[in-house]
Design an enzyme around this catalytic site. Structure first.
Site, PDB file in Angstrom:
ATOM      1  N   ASP A 266       0.823  -1.209   0.000  1.00 29.77           N
ATOM      2  CA  ASP A 266       0.000   0.000   0.000  1.00 29.77           C
ATOM      3  C   ASP A 266       0.856   1.258   0.000  1.00 29.77           C
ATOM      4  O   ASP A 266       0.389   2.316  -0.407  1.00 29.77           O
ATOM      5  CB  ASP A 266      -0.928  -0.007   1.209  1.00 29.77           C
ATOM      6  CG  ASP A 266      -2.072  -0.983   1.023  1.00 29.77           C
ATOM      7  OD1 ASP A 266      -3.174  -0.546   0.657  1.00 29.77           O
ATOM      8  OD2 ASP A 266      -1.859  -2.189   1.226  1.00 29.77           O
ATOM      9  N   LYS A 277      -0.915  -5.131   4.131  1.00 28.42           N
ATOM     10  CA  LYS A 277      -1.935  -5.631   5.054  1.00 28.42           C
ATOM     11  C   LYS A 277      -1.295  -6.286   6.264  1.00 28.42           C
ATOM     12  O   LYS A 277      -0.333  -7.045   6.138  1.00 28.42           O
ATOM     13  CB  LYS A 277      -2.847  -6.622   4.336  1.00 28.42           C
ATOM     14  CG  LYS A 277      -3.970  -7.185   5.179  1.00 28.42           C
ATOM     15  CD  LYS A 277      -4.858  -6.102   5.771  1.00 28.42           C
ATOM     16  CE  LYS A 277      -5.475  -5.206   4.726  1.00 28.42           C
ATOM     17  NZ  LYS A 277      -6.274  -4.109   5.323  1.00 28.42           N
TER      18      LYS A 277
END
Length: 395
Positions: A266, A277
């Site tokens: 991300d 995650k």
């Protein structure tokens, strides 16, 4: 506002998953019905129980879809952010206000802010250029924002294809002879991308080449993106896959059943620290101990050279009920109320629920992008890659 509607012509498969007649429902698309432009999302909170689309008619609805994880995944968030700016412009909302709300909807995913900024800059540039009255200027600017969003969507699809190729070649170099047994975490397929994904796209390329022996799928607590979404995509692709609880990964490594770990990202800091995650960092530690390659697959837009290191990455903290409750599918299943949660901890229990964790660069074997592979992962290597990417974009 947002309206949800199920696809017509569904049938229920033996495994209980509703399947629409449409073979592949895109994760996101722009439509222009008579009543005005909309952004249409495949609602990921409803998968795998049913394939339902969410229709966003204003930017605030899209903000809510992002926060609720109806739309998620770093590259797709960038596309959604860009379309959100275009939607605000086309429907006459305050573009600057909408852009701010969209960019802040999820703080860790750098692609979201990138997509918003790109469409916003296209809007500003077109609005301030050329002659004409204000109404004409707004129409011109709205068209420019939409063109920017569509361009980003197409670029991400192309990037996905390129990453799959680079990643498969890297797997073949590290693991000659095929028979890849790959462990993945969270969801990184077509549900997070304008194409076939990031890390999942590499595994899919290996499968298509006849070199994937097994895809190990972490369930990915607490929201089960692996169990609900990656298994869903793997099943549709006909891949050999096995689902495991997150805390079973250690025994899998100890048994010698993992040849490589493939994850997405991300945000990647300038020093090569990778936010992904939560649960990714423990996998990196296990991989290092067991001498298994730990490979991150992400587009160049996920690299944030303005964030110096992992400690500088803002990690999103999510609601405690995601941990203290098991959330039922949004569709009613076996008598469970739609959208309800089943408590698994005593009332009042506090929960620690970071959405992401950060893996330091020394635990990362390689970062695969559409522009090539960085290995070893260093600040200089990432800087050179981003510089070459910028040159290619400008040429």
């Amino acid at each position: 506002m947002a309206d949800q509607y199920a696809q017509s012509g569904e049938d229920i498969r033996p495994d209980g998953v509703a399947r629409a007649e449409v073979v592949d429902i895109p994760a996101i698309r722009w439509e222009e019905p008579a009543e005005g432009p909309v952004v249409v999302l495949l609602d990921q909170t409803r998968l795998p129980a049913e394939e339902v689309e969410l229709v966003c008619t204003d930017p605030q609805a899209l903000v809510q879809a992002i926060r609720s994880l109806a739309v998620r995944g770093a590259p797709l968030l960038g596309i959604a952010g860009a379309y959100g700016v275009a939607l605000a412009a086309a429907r006459g909302f305050d573009v600057e206000e909408a852009a701010g709300a969209l960019a802040d909807a999820r703080p860790t995913a750098v692609n979201l802010a990138y997509g918003v900024r790109r469409a916003q800059e296209a809007y500003r540039s077109a609005f301030g250029s050329g002659a004409g009255d204000e109404e004409r200027a707004r129409e011109r600017a709205a068209a420019a924002a939409l063109a920017s969003a569509r361009a980003l969507h197409a670029e991400d699809a192309a990037a996905s294809t390129a990453m799959a190729g680079h990643g498969l070649r890297l797997l073949d170099e590290l693991l000659p002879g095929g028979n890849h047994r790959v462990l993945t975490h969270c969801n990184t397929g077509a549900l997070v991308s304008g194409g076939e994904g990031t890390a999942f796209a590499v595994a899919l390329a290996s499968h298509r080449a006849g070199r994937l022996r097994r895809l190990w799928v972490d369930e990915t607590r607490p929201l089960l993106q692996g169990a609900r979404l990656t298994a869903y995509e793997a099943a549709r692709a006909g891949m050999a896959y096995t689902l495991l609880t997150d805390n079973a990964a250690g025994s899998l490594f100890a048994a010698g059943e993992v040849d490589a770990v493939l994850i997405g990202a991300d945000r990647i800091a300038a020093d090569g620290s990778v936010a992904n995650k939560v649960g990714s960092y423990p996998l990196a530690v296990l991989a290092k101990y067991h001498h298994v390659p730990f490979i991150v697959v992400a587009p160049v837009t996920t690299i944030d050279l303005e964030t110096a290191d992992g400690a500088s990455i803002e990690v999103e903290q999510r609601a405690g009920h995601e941990v203290t409750e098991v959330t039922a599918p949004r569709a009613s299943v076996a008598g469970v109320e739609a959208g309800g949660g089943i408590p698994v901890a005593p009332l009042g229990t506090q929960a620690y629920n970071p959405a992401f964790d950060v893996t330091p660069p020394e635990l990362v074997t390689a970062i695969v992008t559409e522009r090539g592979v960085v290995s070893p992962v260093t600040q200089d290597g990432l800087g050179e890659l981003c510089a070459s990417s910028l040159q290619a974009t400008m040429s």
